[in-house]
Structure formats: C-alpha cells, structure tokens
Design an enzyme around this catalytic site. Structure first.
Site, PDB file in Angstrom:
ATOM      1  N   THR A  57       5.397  -4.806  -5.090  1.00  0.00           N
ATOM      2  CA  THR A  57       5.434  -3.461  -4.502  1.00  0.00           C
ATOM      3  C   THR A  57       5.133  -2.388  -5.535  1.00  0.00           C
ATOM      4  O   THR A  57       4.431  -1.406  -5.266  1.00  0.00           O
ATOM      5  CB  THR A  57       6.820  -3.191  -3.889  1.00  0.00           C
ATOM      6  OG1 THR A  57       7.131  -4.225  -2.959  1.00  0.00           O
ATOM      7  CG2 THR A  57       6.844  -1.844  -3.181  1.00  0.00           C
ATOM      8  N   THR A  58       5.648  -2.569  -6.748  1.00  0.00           N
ATOM      9  CA  THR A  58       5.473  -1.586  -7.820  1.00  0.00           C
ATOM     10  C   THR A  58       4.016  -1.403  -8.202  1.00  0.00           C
ATOM     11  O   THR A  58       3.644  -0.378  -8.779  1.00  0.00           O
ATOM     12  CB  THR A  58       6.317  -2.008  -9.039  1.00  0.00           C
ATOM     13  OG1 THR A  58       7.682  -2.169  -8.621  1.00  0.00           O
ATOM     14  CG2 THR A  58       6.266  -0.985 -10.146  1.00  0.00           C
ATOM     15  N   TYR A 103       7.779  -3.699   8.903  1.00  0.00           N
ATOM     16  CA  TYR A 103       7.272  -2.935  10.049  1.00  0.00           C
ATOM     17  C   TYR A 103       7.464  -3.652  11.383  1.00  0.00           C
ATOM     18  O   TYR A 103       7.952  -3.063  12.342  1.00  0.00           O
ATOM     19  CB  TYR A 103       5.794  -2.564   9.856  1.00  0.00           C
ATOM     20  CG  TYR A 103       5.298  -1.543  10.873  1.00  0.00           C
ATOM     21  CD1 TYR A 103       5.656  -0.202  10.750  1.00  0.00           C
ATOM     22  CD2 TYR A 103       4.503  -1.918  11.948  1.00  0.00           C
ATOM     23  CE1 TYR A 103       5.229   0.728  11.678  1.00  0.00           C
ATOM     24  CE2 TYR A 103       4.077  -0.990  12.887  1.00  0.00           C
ATOM     25  CZ  TYR A 103       4.443   0.332  12.742  1.00  0.00           C
ATOM     26  OH  TYR A 103       4.030   1.263  13.671  1.00  0.00           O
ATOM     27  N   TYR A 140      11.417 -12.697  -1.018  1.00  0.00           N
ATOM     28  CA  TYR A 140      11.716 -11.333  -1.486  1.00  0.00           C
ATOM     29  C   TYR A 140      12.360 -10.565  -0.342  1.00  0.00           C
ATOM     30  O   TYR A 140      11.729 -10.306   0.685  1.00  0.00           O
ATOM     31  CB  TYR A 140      10.422 -10.656  -1.949  1.00  0.00           C
ATOM     32  CG  TYR A 140      10.567  -9.246  -2.479  1.00  0.00           C
ATOM     33  CD1 TYR A 140      11.795  -8.719  -2.869  1.00  0.00           C
ATOM     34  CD2 TYR A 140       9.451  -8.429  -2.608  1.00  0.00           C
ATOM     35  CE1 TYR A 140      11.908  -7.426  -3.361  1.00  0.00           C
ATOM     36  CE2 TYR A 140       9.542  -7.131  -3.100  1.00  0.00           C
ATOM     37  CZ  TYR A 140      10.769  -6.643  -3.476  1.00  0.00           C
ATOM     38  OH  TYR A 140      10.864  -5.360  -3.955  1.00  0.00           O
ATOM     39  N   LYS A 180      14.185 -13.173  -4.650  1.00  0.00           N
ATOM     40  CA  LYS A 180      14.377 -11.869  -5.281  1.00  0.00           C
ATOM     41  C   LYS A 180      15.194 -11.052  -4.298  1.00  0.00           C
ATOM     42  O   LYS A 180      14.702 -10.639  -3.240  1.00  0.00           O
ATOM     43  CB  LYS A 180      13.040 -11.193  -5.577  1.00  0.00           C
ATOM     44  CG  LYS A 180      13.190  -9.798  -6.196  1.00  0.00           C
ATOM     45  CD  LYS A 180      11.838  -9.118  -6.384  1.00  0.00           C
ATOM     46  CE  LYS A 180      12.020  -7.708  -6.937  1.00  0.00           C
ATOM     47  NZ  LYS A 180      10.726  -6.980  -7.044  1.00  0.00           N
TER      48      LYS A 180
END
Length: 293
Positions: free
Chosen positions: A46-47, A109, A135, A164
C-alpha cells in the site's frame, strides 16, 4: 520462513516533480534500508501507492528494486486486490523466482463476508507458486479478517505462512499468536504496536517508518525478539513521536517527508493524496535532525 522474521519494510515509490518514478531515489532507498539492517523488502505494498501506478510503472518499480537489491535481502511482492480472478491470473503468469513470498491484502471495497474472504484466499493459495502472507488492514479494506478466518486458512493451506496483522488491536493479535499453527508467523502491520506484538510472540513487522530509520527500528525489533525488553523500549520511546507524525496526514506522505529531510528522495505523492503541510513538514524535519545527531 525464517527470512520473514524481523523487520521488513513496505517500500515507497519516490516520484520526481513531474510525478514520474524516480528510479535513482528508489535505488537509494533500497540501499539505505539494506545498509541499515532491515531483514527483507516488500515491493508494491500500500505504501508504494500502487493504486495509482500503471502496470508498466509497477514493472519498473519491481525491476529497479530487484536490480538495486542485487540478491542482498529477501524480496516480497504485493499481489492483492478485490478481483479474485485477476489476482489468480497474475499468480499463474508472473515469474516469481526473485521473491520468497507474496503479500496479499484482504479484498477491499466489495466488503465480503468471512466466508467470502476465505474463498478468496483459498483460490490465491491454490494458484500461488510461492508462500502467501495474508494482509489484514480493516482501516483500508472496510472489513476485518477475523482470527477464526485467518486460523482456518493457516490450517487448511500449507503455503499460507504468515499474516501481516494491521487491525491495531492487540487482543486480536494475541488471539492469533496464541492459536496459530506451528510455524505460522504473525507479523505486525502497525509500527506503533510492533514491539508489543513481538514481545507477545509475534515474528516482527512489515514497517513504514523502518525504511526511514532502518538502523534504529530494526535494532528495536531484534532486541524485542531477543527479549531485551528495556533496551527495546528505550528505542521505541524515541521513535514514537515520529510514528505518529508520519501517519498524521496519511501514508506515504509522512514517510516521504522523512526521506526529503534525509536528502534521499523528494516528498511528492500522487492525487488523491497530497503532501504534508508546512507545520508537519517542519516537525518531521526537526525530528530527523535530532535523530541524526
């Protein structure tokens, strides 16, 4: 999966002023992380702002990290999303030989049920040629992958090797650690509670701030893994303020400001994200100066 114990970092994608990918800065970030003692690198999490990267840009990021890493650290690739069949197709066609595992986020979503999450990862596990790290990040996905679902997946599929866990909930993390099958790794996805999770029996962290302060943060986690609690918390209490700051106005705007303060990369992010404001920029600058002394 001993290579996933310790500190991994979710690499940013640095941009130039025209918002093209700054490959030289990305190489510098990889080297900075490696030299600082990080145990493994995560590409296209994501980062990395992968939601706003084209497929061609994603391939450029992957190639740049592989080249600059040059086999020094294990690599994990982010392969996730909310279209199960699209992920399965990628898993069946990509060359995964440079990677030790994939990191796959719970579908966002769509807001699937727990059974939907299980069936999604069942297909991912069956299609993946390499180990899978689940994750869980409810703040981004709008659904929490409950411990019962995680443990069901961990027990049913040998190649689902870790999670994670980024719900920010120590009770939930402890439930996972207490009930996990042997060899399954519970990895913190939250920098602020990474050390408490390690001390509770977690395997380490996939960190954001770790790439900005790799020496300090990775040492803190190693101390925690070695049960040197007082020494570990001494580092934690130095870094705490900056952990809050880098997430105050969104990720990765905060960590990119750290890199600008360090002179490693600029702090450009792509819309709909925006760079940190002047007040936060100055506070991060002051923190970096203090740490660098």
């Amino acid at each position: 999966m001993q290579s996933l114990i310790g500190t991994g970092v979710a690499l940013v994608t640095p941009f130039k002023e025209d918002f093209s990918i700054d490959t030289e800065a990305l190489k510098s970030i990889v080297n900075f992380s490696v030299d600082g003692g990080i145990e493994y690198l995560v590409i296209l999490g994501t980062t990395a702002e992968n939601a706003t990267l084209t497929q061609q840009e994603k391939e450029l990021v992957i190639d740049t990290v592989i080249e600059s890493n040059n086999g020094r650290l294990p690599l994990v690739l982010g392969v996730g999303g909310n279209d199960t069949m699209k992920i399965v197709a990628e898993l069946k066609t990509r060359d995964f030989s440079p990677f030790v595992a994939i990191l796959s986020v719970s579908p966002f979503y769509n807001k699937p049920t727990q059974e939907g999450i299980y069936q999604h990862f069942k297909m991912v596990a069956e299609a993946s040629p390499i180990p899978v790290i689940l994750y869980n990040v409810p703040g981004r996905t709008a659904s929490n992958m409950l411990p019962a679902t995680v443990l069901r997946l961990a027990n049913d599929f040998k190649n689902i090797v870790a999670i994670k866990e980024a719900a920010g909930d120590m009770v939930q993390a402890m439930q996972l650690i207490r009930n996990k099958p042997e060899g399954f790794l519970v990895i913190s996805g939250d920098d602020m509670i990474a050390l408490p999770m390690v001390l509770a029996g977690g395997a380490g962290v996939i960190s954001v701030i770790g790439q900005g302060f790799p020496k300090e943060f990775s040492e803190m986690i190693r101390l925690g893994l070695n049960r040197k609690v007082d020494a570990a918390y001494k580092i934690q209490y130095v870094i705490d303020d900056c952990i809050d700051m880098i997430f105050e106005q969104g990720n990765p705007a905060g960590i990119k400001q750290v890199f600008q303060s360090l002179g490693i990369a600029e702090n450009f992010v792509r819309l709909p994200l925006v760079s940190v404001d002047e007040s936060l920029r100055e506070r991060i600058n002051q923190f970096v100066k203090k740490i660098d002394k």
